[in-house]
Scaffold this motif. Structure first.
Motif, mmCIF file in Angstrom:
data_model
loop_
_atom_site.group_PDB
_atom_site.id
_atom_site.type_symbol
_atom_site.label_atom_id
_atom_site.label_comp_id
_atom_site.label_asym_id
_atom_site.label_seq_id
_atom_site.Cartn_x
_atom_site.Cartn_y
_atom_site.Cartn_z
ATOM 1 N N GLU A 46 34.018 40.639 -7.560
ATOM 2 C CA GLU A 46 33.353 40.080 -8.733
ATOM 3 C C GLU A 46 31.902 39.735 -8.424
ATOM 4 O OE1 GLU A 46 35.649 36.729 -9.835
ATOM 5 O OE2 GLU A 46 37.335 37.908 -10.599
ATOM 6 N N ASP A 47 31.154 39.514 -9.482
ATOM 7 C CA ASP A 47 29.759 39.108 -9.327
ATOM 8 C C ASP A 47 29.702 37.727 -8.660
ATOM 9 O OD1 ASP A 47 26.999 39.101 -9.533
ATOM 10 O OD2 ASP A 47 27.013 38.233 -11.551
ATOM 11 N N GLY A 48 28.965 37.633 -7.544
ATOM 12 C CA GLY A 48 28.863 36.384 -6.797
ATOM 13 C C GLY A 48 29.935 36.201 -5.743
ATOM 14 N N ALA A 49 30.767 37.231 -5.491
ATOM 15 C CA ALA A 49 31.843 37.117 -4.498
ATOM 16 C C ALA A 49 31.270 37.066 -3.081
ATOM 17 C CB ALA A 49 32.806 38.290 -4.638
ATOM 18 N N THR A 50 32.018 36.455 -2.171
ATOM 19 C CA THR A 50 31.646 36.377 -0.758
ATOM 20 C C THR A 50 32.820 36.855 0.093
ATOM 21 O OG1 THR A 50 32.381 34.073 -0.639
ATOM 22 C CG2 THR A 50 30.049 34.463 -1.128
ATOM 23 N N GLY A 51 32.515 37.172 1.362
ATOM 24 C CA GLY A 51 33.566 37.604 2.283
ATOM 25 C C GLY A 51 34.090 38.991 1.982
ATOM 26 N N VAL A 52 33.239 39.871 1.423
ATOM 27 C CA VAL A 52 33.648 41.241 1.101
ATOM 28 C C VAL A 52 33.715 42.044 2.398
ATOM 29 C CG1 VAL A 52 33.070 43.326 -0.204
ATOM 30 C CG2 VAL A 52 32.597 41.070 -1.173
ATOM 31 N N LEU A 57 33.023 49.931 2.248
ATOM 32 C CA LEU A 57 32.516 49.093 1.168
ATOM 33 C C LEU A 57 32.569 49.851 -0.158
ATOM 34 C CD1 LEU A 57 31.133 46.429 0.376
ATOM 35 C CD2 LEU A 57 28.953 47.562 0.774
ATOM 36 N N SER A 58 33.205 49.268 -1.165
ATOM 37 C CA SER A 58 33.342 49.906 -2.472
ATOM 38 C C SER A 58 33.417 48.832 -3.558
ATOM 39 C CB SER A 58 34.582 50.789 -2.528
ATOM 40 O OG SER A 58 35.750 50.017 -2.324
ATOM 41 N N VAL A 59 33.095 49.245 -4.791
ATOM 42 C CA VAL A 59 33.131 48.351 -5.944
ATOM 43 C C VAL A 59 33.892 49.054 -7.069
ATOM 44 C CG1 VAL A 59 31.789 47.021 -7.607
ATOM 45 C CG2 VAL A 59 30.901 47.371 -5.296
ATOM 46 N N LYS A 60 34.950 48.402 -7.571
ATOM 47 C CA LYS A 60 35.698 48.896 -8.730
ATOM 48 C C LYS A 60 35.179 48.197 -9.983
ATOM 49 C CE LYS A 60 40.122 50.078 -6.578
ATOM 50 N NZ LYS A 60 41.581 49.765 -6.575
ATOM 51 N N GLN A 122 25.935 45.842 6.939
ATOM 52 C CA GLN A 122 25.821 44.670 7.801
ATOM 53 C C GLN A 122 26.702 43.536 7.280
ATOM 54 O OE1 GLN A 122 24.092 44.810 10.595
ATOM 55 N NE2 GLN A 122 23.329 46.868 10.136
ATOM 56 N N GLY A 123 27.193 42.737 8.213
ATOM 57 C CA GLY A 123 27.977 41.569 7.852
ATOM 58 C C GLY A 123 27.086 40.414 7.429
ATOM 59 N N ASN A 124 27.650 39.531 6.613
ATOM 60 C CA ASN A 124 26.941 38.343 6.123
ATOM 61 C C ASN A 124 25.612 38.732 5.469
ATOM 62 O OD1 ASN A 124 26.620 35.601 5.643
ATOM 63 N ND2 ASN A 124 25.583 35.241 7.589
ATOM 64 N N THR A 125 25.646 39.792 4.653
ATOM 65 C CA THR A 125 24.448 40.303 3.981
ATOM 66 C C THR A 125 24.737 40.438 2.498
ATOM 67 O OG1 THR A 125 23.860 41.535 5.971
ATOM 68 C CG2 THR A 125 22.752 42.182 3.942
ATOM 69 N N GLU A 126 23.744 40.150 1.683
ATOM 70 C CA GLU A 126 23.898 40.232 0.235
ATOM 71 C C GLU A 126 23.545 41.641 -0.244
ATOM 72 O OE1 GLU A 126 21.766 38.145 -3.534
ATOM 73 O OE2 GLU A 126 22.622 36.783 -2.040
ATOM 74 N N TYR A 127 24.428 42.209 -1.066
ATOM 75 C CA TYR A 127 24.228 43.535 -1.648
ATOM 76 C C TYR A 127 24.279 43.418 -3.171
ATOM 77 C CZ TYR A 127 24.773 45.597 2.966
ATOM 78 O OH TYR A 127 24.609 45.932 4.294
ATOM 79 N N THR A 128 23.545 44.316 -3.837
ATOM 80 C CA THR A 128 23.463 44.314 -5.296
ATOM 81 C C THR A 128 23.750 45.712 -5.820
ATOM 82 O OG1 THR A 128 21.795 42.565 -5.240
ATOM 83 C CG2 THR A 128 22.027 43.797 -7.296
ATOM 84 N N GLU A 150 26.368 41.266 -7.834
ATOM 85 C CA GLU A 150 25.908 40.816 -6.524
ATOM 86 C C GLU A 150 27.086 40.242 -5.734
ATOM 87 O OE1 GLU A 150 22.780 38.036 -7.136
ATOM 88 O OE2 GLU A 150 21.356 39.537 -7.893
ATOM 89 N N PHE A 151 27.099 40.533 -4.444
ATOM 90 C CA PHE A 151 28.167 40.022 -3.569
ATOM 91 C C PHE A 151 27.653 39.962 -2.144
ATOM 92 C CE2 PHE A 151 28.603 44.566 -4.167
ATOM 93 C CZ PHE A 151 28.666 45.051 -2.875
ATOM 94 N N ARG A 152 28.337 39.198 -1.302
ATOM 95 C CA ARG A 152 27.963 39.025 0.103
ATOM 96 C C ARG A 152 29.103 39.496 0.993
ATOM 97 N NH1 ARG A 152 24.224 36.294 3.129
ATOM 98 N NH2 ARG A 152 23.222 35.557 1.215
ATOM 99 N N THR A 153 28.771 40.247 2.036
ATOM 100 C CA THR A 153 29.788 40.781 2.945
ATOM 101 C C THR A 153 30.272 39.708 3.918
ATOM 102 O OG1 THR A 153 28.000 41.578 4.363
ATOM 103 C CG2 THR A 153 28.949 43.151 2.814
ATOM 104 N N LEU A 154 31.366 40.025 4.567
ATOM 105 C CA LEU A 154 32.005 39.086 5.486
ATOM 106 C C LEU A 154 31.187 38.918 6.758
ATOM 107 C CD1 LEU A 154 34.623 37.457 6.229
ATOM 108 C CD2 LEU A 154 35.483 39.565 7.242
ATOM 109 N N ASP A 155 31.104 37.682 7.227
ATOM 110 C CA ASP A 155 30.437 37.383 8.495
ATOM 111 C C ASP A 155 31.421 37.697 9.621
ATOM 112 O OD1 ASP A 155 28.937 36.512 10.578
ATOM 113 O OD2 ASP A 155 28.710 34.453 9.880
ATOM 114 N N GLN A 156 31.286 38.896 10.197
ATOM 115 C CA GLN A 156 32.265 39.359 11.187
ATOM 116 C C GLN A 156 32.203 38.561 12.486
ATOM 117 O OE1 GLN A 156 31.380 43.638 11.319
ATOM 118 N NE2 GLN A 156 33.303 43.990 10.293
ATOM 119 N N SER A 157 31.019 38.175 12.886
ATOM 120 C CA SER A 157 30.914 37.405 14.134
ATOM 121 C C SER A 157 31.652 36.077 14.012
ATOM 122 C CB SER A 157 29.447 37.154 14.477
ATOM 123 O OG SER A 157 28.808 36.441 13.430
ATOM 124 N N ARG A 158 31.519 35.461 12.856
ATOM 125 C CA ARG A 158 32.197 34.180 12.648
ATOM 126 C C ARG A 158 33.700 34.375 12.559
ATOM 127 N NH1 ARG A 158 30.873 29.917 7.733
ATOM 128 N NH2 ARG A 158 32.312 28.273 8.406
#
Length: 315
Positions: A46-52, A57-60, A122-128, A150-158
């Motif tokens: 969804e728009d504003g999602a985090t931990g993608v 990487l794909s968007v339905k 990249q992890g922990n990065t915002e994509y649009t 807009e969504f943010r990917t998962l922070d893999q290091s964390r």
């Protein structure tokens, strides 16, 4: 003055009658325009999602109308209406897919296509994801306005650190509880053994009706038998251990004897397959001058021969 006032009133009345009609016309036109368009009902993520997830990487996207144009040119034009960018505005290669099974739900999928490129998600990065206003549905209607997800990917290091900590905690917990269970089991076994070995003569006398002296004497005999049996067992174990040590020493001696090889007789090196030849050079000792009268110690003459010769001379 009266004419001007009458004219002014006539203008006001005319405007009062025409304004509602104009608003009605505008509202009716607006309604027709909205009905001709379509909207985004939902998306994953969804728009504003985090931990993608970073992988694949794909968007339905689910639209309010069927999204499967029959014309190939329209489908190609629709693919150009989607654009995926990172936080710095760099465009990510994508592929656009239509759903033939869920065509009535208006499903479309946008998938990152970075296999043959140097670009990485990249992890922990915002994509649009930007969707253009000219996106066309099956019935030919267009989106009419630009949409963004807009969504943010998962922070893999964390997440890796969290998983590592959880794994360590689980392992430590398993070791702790295993040791605790083993300790409790050992304590319970020792308690039961002590309970079995220890006899309360007063309780036993009350239970059996015998005297305390008889019970104490019986317990002493029992313990003596147990000690004797334990001593015999230890003696057997010591004897068995001694036999094992003797067998081991005997086996070592045999191995040592087998490893020591004896040569029955001298053999030339050629018998072992060697082709090396040794040239032997003998030196002759200088010859002694011969005694014309005869030698007192002839060569190669034994002691018996000497004695026989001397006897002949005496005769």
């Amino acid at each position: 003055m009266k004419r001007i006032g009458a004219l002014f009133c006539l203008i006001i009345i005319t405007m009062t009658l025409l304004v509602p009609a104009s608003f009605a016309a505008d509202s009716s036109n607006s309604g027709n325009t909205d009905s001709a368009r379509f909207t985004i009902e939902s998306s994953t993520p969804e728009d504003g999602a985090t931990g993608v997830s970073v992988e694949n990487l794909s968007v339905k996207i689910y639209f309010s109308k069927e999204m499967l144009p029959e014309s190939k040119s329209i489908r190609q034009a629709n693919a150009k209406q989607f654009k995926l960018t990172n936080a710095k505005g760099k465009e990510i290669p994508i592929r656009v897919y239509y759903s033939h099974k869920e065509r009535k739900d208006g499903l479309m999928m946008v998938v990152s296509d970075i296999v043959d490129t140097d670009i990485q998600i990249q992890g922990n990065t915002e994509y649009t994801l930007t969707i253009g206003e000219d996106l066309q549905a099956t019935d030919g209607t267009t989106l009419g306005h630009e949409e963004t997800i807009e969504f943010r990917t998962l922070d893999q290091s964390r997440s890796t650190m969290v998983y590592t900590i959880m794994m360590i905690v689980m392992i430590v917990g398993m070791i702790f509880f295993s040791m605790r269970s083993a300790k409790k089991a050992m304590e319970k076994e020792n308690d039961q053994k002590q309970k079995k070995d220890t006899v309360n003569p007063y309780k036993e006398a009350k239970r059996t009706g015998k005297s305390v002296e008889e019970i104490v004497e019986k317990d002493k005999k029992k313990k003596a038998k147990q000690a004797e049996a334990m001593a015999k067992q230890k003696a057997k174990e010591a004897e068995l251990e001694a036999e094992l040590e003797a067998m081991e020493a005997k086996r070592n001696a045999k191995q040592k004897k087998a490893s020591t090889k004896k040569v029955s007789s001298p053999r030339p090196i050629s018998a072992a397959g060697s082709q090396y030849k040794v040239k032997v050079v003998t030196t002759q000792s200088p010859q002694k001058p011969q005694n014309k009268t005869g030698s007192t110690n002839p060569k190669n003459q034994t002691g018996k021969q000497k004695n026989a010769k001397n006897r002949n001379k005496k005769k």
